[in-house]
Design a protein around this motif. Structure first.
Motif, PDB file in Angstrom:
ATOM      1  N   GLY A  45      11.480  12.229  -9.636  1.00 62.37           N
ATOM      2  CA  GLY A  45      10.906  12.189  -8.296  1.00 62.37           C
ATOM      3  C   GLY A  45       9.963  13.345  -8.044  1.00 62.37           C
ATOM      4  N   GLN A  46       9.537  13.484  -6.813  1.00 61.92           N
ATOM      5  CA  GLN A  46       8.508  14.442  -6.430  1.00 61.92           C
ATOM      6  C   GLN A  46       7.312  14.283  -7.358  1.00 61.92           C
ATOM      7  OE1 GLN A  46      10.160  18.413  -6.258  1.00 61.92           O
ATOM      8  NE2 GLN A  46      10.653  18.159  -4.100  1.00 61.92           N
ATOM      9  N   LEU A  47       6.787  13.053  -7.386  1.00 58.39           N
ATOM     10  CA  LEU A  47       5.695  12.721  -8.293  1.00 58.39           C
ATOM     11  C   LEU A  47       4.384  13.295  -7.801  1.00 58.39           C
ATOM     12  CD1 LEU A  47       6.448   8.964  -9.051  1.00 58.39           C
ATOM     13  CD2 LEU A  47       7.291  11.006 -10.219  1.00 58.39           C
ATOM     14  N   VAL A 105       0.819  -1.206   0.000  1.00 61.37           N
ATOM     15  CA  VAL A 105       0.000   0.000   0.000  1.00 61.37           C
ATOM     16  C   VAL A 105       0.855   1.259   0.000  1.00 61.37           C
ATOM     17  CG1 VAL A 105      -2.044  -1.018   1.071  1.00 61.37           C
ATOM     18  CG2 VAL A 105      -0.194  -0.155   2.505  1.00 61.37           C
ATOM     19  N   ARG A 106       2.115   1.104  -0.346  1.00 59.15           N
ATOM     20  CA  ARG A 106       2.972   2.270  -0.336  1.00 59.15           C
ATOM     21  C   ARG A 106       2.793   3.077  -1.624  1.00 59.15           C
ATOM     22  NH1 ARG A 106       9.044   0.235  -1.660  1.00 59.15           N
ATOM     23  NH2 ARG A 106       8.527  -0.321  -3.762  1.00 59.15           N
ATOM     24  N   GLU A 107       2.974   4.330  -1.486  1.00 57.66           N
ATOM     25  CA  GLU A 107       2.854   5.247  -2.620  1.00 57.66           C
ATOM     26  C   GLU A 107       4.198   5.331  -3.336  1.00 57.66           C
ATOM     27  OE1 GLU A 107       2.013   9.986  -3.195  1.00 57.66           O
ATOM     28  OE2 GLU A 107       1.121   8.949  -1.483  1.00 57.66           O
TER      29      GLU A 107
END
Length: 150
Positions: free
Chosen positions: A133-135, A32-34
């Motif tokens: 990154g920083q999605l 369940v990790r983003e």
């Protein structure tokens, strides 16, 4: 410990805890990790100097990362370049964009700019990678207008 003894000490969960301690668990794994980043890298069969072949590989990686961003309906603000030299020293450089993107051209341009800021004559590379990154979700990055359309 015996399952019966654990049940007496811990109740009905005793045998379950015993199995878990032994690595026995039949439940399905549900991550369940983003996702925090999307990236790709390649290791070369032989060390590459800076030049057209290295830059072509970098552009292909940027294309792959851009495609994966679009598949996930995501955009990124941070572009990261990873380089591993022939002596196995690994460095990363990053840039943060004012606007998130999933555009391959923009990702490639940022990665090439980062490469240009680090590469020196005589450098040879074993690996190159591009990570975004920083999605954020694409709908969260839509340009808002100050006034409604007439």
């Amino acid at each position: 410990a015996d399952a019966g003894q654990l049940e007496r000490m811990l109740g009905s969960r005793g045998p379950i805890l015993r199995d878990m301690a032994r690595g026995i668990d039949e439940r399905a794994v549900e991550p369940v990790r983003e996702r925090k980043s999307i990236g790709a890298e390649t290791t070369f069969a032989h060390d590459l100097p800076d030049g057209p072949e290295l830059r072509r590989e970098l552009a292909q990686l940027a294309e792959e990362v851009g495609r994966r961003l679009r598949e996930k309906d995501a955009r990124a603000r941070t572009i990261v370049l990873k380089l591993r030299y022939s002596n196995f020293r690994t460095v990363t450089r990053r840039t943060t964009r004012s606007n998130a993107t999933d555009d391959t051209t923009a990702i490639t341009a940022d990665a090439l700019r980062l490469l240009g800021g680090i590469v020196e004559p005589g450098d040879r590379f074993r690996l190159v990678g591009v990570t975004c990154g920083q999605l954020m979700a694409a709908e969260d990055t839509a340009q808002l207008t100050l006034w409604p359309a007439e």
